[in-house]
Scaffold this motif. Structure first.
Motif, short mmCIF file in Angstrom:
data_model
loop_
_atom_site.label_atom_id
_atom_site.label_comp_id
_atom_site.label_asym_id
_atom_site.label_seq_id
_atom_site.Cartn_x
_atom_site.Cartn_y
_atom_site.Cartn_z
N SER A 56 -14.87 32.79 -62.09
CA SER A 56 -13.65 32.15 -61.59
C SER A 56 -13.14 31.10 -62.57
CB SER A 56 -13.84 31.59 -60.18
OG SER A 56 -14.90 30.71 -60.16
N ALA A 57 -14.04 30.39 -63.28
CA ALA A 57 -13.58 29.40 -64.26
C ALA A 57 -12.79 30.07 -65.38
CB ALA A 57 -14.78 28.65 -64.84
N VAL A 58 -13.30 31.20 -65.87
CA VAL A 58 -12.62 31.91 -66.97
C VAL A 58 -11.29 32.51 -66.48
CG1 VAL A 58 -12.78 33.92 -68.51
CG2 VAL A 58 -14.70 32.34 -68.32
N ASN A 59 -11.31 33.11 -65.28
CA ASN A 59 -10.08 33.72 -64.77
C ASN A 59 -8.98 32.67 -64.56
OD1 ASN A 59 -11.63 36.00 -64.74
ND2 ASN A 59 -11.52 36.36 -62.54
N GLN A 60 -9.37 31.54 -63.97
CA GLN A 60 -8.37 30.48 -63.72
C GLN A 60 -7.81 29.95 -65.04
OE1 GLN A 60 -10.01 27.35 -61.21
NE2 GLN A 60 -10.60 28.87 -59.69
N LEU A 61 -8.72 29.76 -66.02
CA LEU A 61 -8.27 29.22 -67.30
C LEU A 61 -7.33 30.22 -68.00
CD1 LEU A 61 -8.28 27.16 -69.58
CD2 LEU A 61 -10.45 28.13 -70.39
N TYR A 62 -7.68 31.50 -67.96
CA TYR A 62 -6.83 32.50 -68.61
C TYR A 62 -5.42 32.50 -67.99
CZ TYR A 62 -4.92 36.93 -70.19
OH TYR A 62 -4.09 37.89 -70.74
N ASN A 63 -5.35 32.41 -66.66
CA ASN A 63 -4.04 32.37 -66.00
C ASN A 63 -3.23 31.16 -66.46
OD1 ASN A 63 -4.25 34.74 -64.54
ND2 ASN A 63 -5.34 33.77 -62.86
N ARG A 64 -3.93 30.01 -66.60
CA ARG A 64 -3.25 28.79 -67.03
C ARG A 64 -2.76 28.95 -68.47
NH1 ARG A 64 -7.30 24.91 -65.92
NH2 ARG A 64 -7.57 24.13 -68.02
N ILE A 65 -3.63 29.45 -69.34
CA ILE A 65 -3.27 29.62 -70.76
C ILE A 65 -2.12 30.61 -70.89
CG2 ILE A 65 -4.07 30.50 -72.99
CD1 ILE A 65 -6.87 29.47 -72.29
N ALA A 66 -2.19 31.72 -70.12
CA ALA A 66 -1.16 32.77 -70.26
C ALA A 66 0.23 32.25 -69.91
CB ALA A 66 -1.53 33.97 -69.38
N SER A 67 0.29 31.20 -69.06
CA SER A 67 1.63 30.69 -68.71
C SER A 67 2.04 29.50 -69.57
CB SER A 67 1.68 30.33 -67.22
OG SER A 67 0.72 29.34 -66.95
N ASP A 68 1.26 29.20 -70.61
CA ASP A 68 1.58 28.09 -71.51
C ASP A 68 2.76 28.49 -72.41
OD1 ASP A 68 1.47 26.21 -73.74
OD2 ASP A 68 -0.52 25.66 -73.03
N ALA A 69 3.76 27.61 -72.46
CA ALA A 69 5.00 27.94 -73.21
C ALA A 69 4.82 27.88 -74.72
CB ALA A 69 6.10 26.97 -72.78
N ARG A 70 3.66 27.47 -75.18
CA ARG A 70 3.47 27.36 -76.63
C ARG A 70 3.13 28.69 -77.29
NH1 ARG A 70 -0.30 22.14 -76.11
NH2 ARG A 70 -0.78 23.25 -74.17
N HIS A 71 2.99 29.75 -76.49
CA HIS A 71 2.77 31.08 -77.07
C HIS A 71 3.40 32.15 -76.17
CE1 HIS A 71 -1.46 31.56 -75.01
NE2 HIS A 71 -0.54 31.11 -74.18
N ALA A 72 3.49 33.37 -76.70
CA ALA A 72 4.11 34.48 -75.95
C ALA A 72 3.37 35.77 -76.29
CB ALA A 72 5.58 34.59 -76.36
N ASP A 73 3.80 36.88 -75.68
CA ASP A 73 3.18 38.20 -75.93
C ASP A 73 1.67 38.16 -75.72
OD1 ASP A 73 5.71 38.98 -76.66
OD2 ASP A 73 5.33 38.90 -78.81
N VAL A 74 1.23 37.47 -74.66
CA VAL A 74 -0.22 37.36 -74.41
C VAL A 74 -0.75 38.73 -73.97
CG1 VAL A 74 -2.01 36.19 -73.07
CG2 VAL A 74 0.08 34.95 -73.70
N VAL A 75 -1.72 39.24 -74.71
CA VAL A 75 -2.28 40.55 -74.37
C VAL A 75 -3.80 40.45 -74.21
CG1 VAL A 75 -2.33 41.27 -76.80
CG2 VAL A 75 -2.41 42.99 -75.04
#
Ligand code: FAD
Length: 140
Positions: A56-75
């Protein structure tokens, strides 16, 4: 229950060395608290990051990172349940591109350029594993 996740993304143009340092500083502080470990690679505008820790720690962090405006095209390149960590020594290590041998990139891709969009997740993970083995990761 431990998992390991790897993703790639493209940094927005505003991301410079100072922003990278700020991301790493925040990552180390937050990850230390949540028991997440891993490594971040930044080269020619491309991020590759490995995160490992509780599911759950990794999943929550990934969701947070994926919505970070400092990057795009997260795959998402790889997601697996694991028995042990490979990056246990790093709350968030930085892959040293200066210490990266171009021959290592050529070993896994068509040219000596880091392009996770052009290779499989398995290949990107194999490259990371070799970086750990050759101690090309800073920030322990
Ligand atoms: P705060 O730092 O208080 O931030 C609050 C909000 O502001 C968040 O939504 C954040 O996304 C946003 N924000 C903060 N600074 C900026 C900025 N300069 N530009 C735009 N938005 C901003 N975080 C980790 O905890 N661990 C990691 O391993 C990790 N790896 C990352 C890898 C990459 C490639 C990127 C781009 C970000 C990474 N982050 C990581 C940062 C993550 O996306 C969140 O910004 C951070 O976790 C939020 O921390 P916080 O909850 O303490 O909120």
């Amino acid at each position: 229950m431990l998992v390991r996740l790897m993703y790639a993304s493209r940094a927005v143009p505003a991301v410079d060395q100072e922003e990278l340092v700020s991301i790493l500083k925040k990552s180390k502080a937050n990850n230390h608290k949540s028991g997440v470990t891993g490594a971040l690679c930044f080269s020619e505008g491309i991020f590759i990051q490995v995160l490992e820790g509780g599911r759950s720690a990794v999943n929550q962090l990934y969701n947070r990172i994926a919505s970070d405006a400092r990057h795009a095209d997260v795959v998402l390149l790889s997601y697996e349940e694991i028995e042990e960590r490979r990056f246990a020594g790093w709350s968030m290590g930085q892959v040293s591109m200066q210490r990266l041998n171009p021959a290592l990139l050529l070993k896994y891709s068509e040219c000596a350029k880091l392009d996770p969009y052009a290779v499989s997740g398995k290949v990107s993970m194999a490259l990371f594993e070799e970086l750990v083995a050759t101690a090309a990761i800073m920030g322990q």
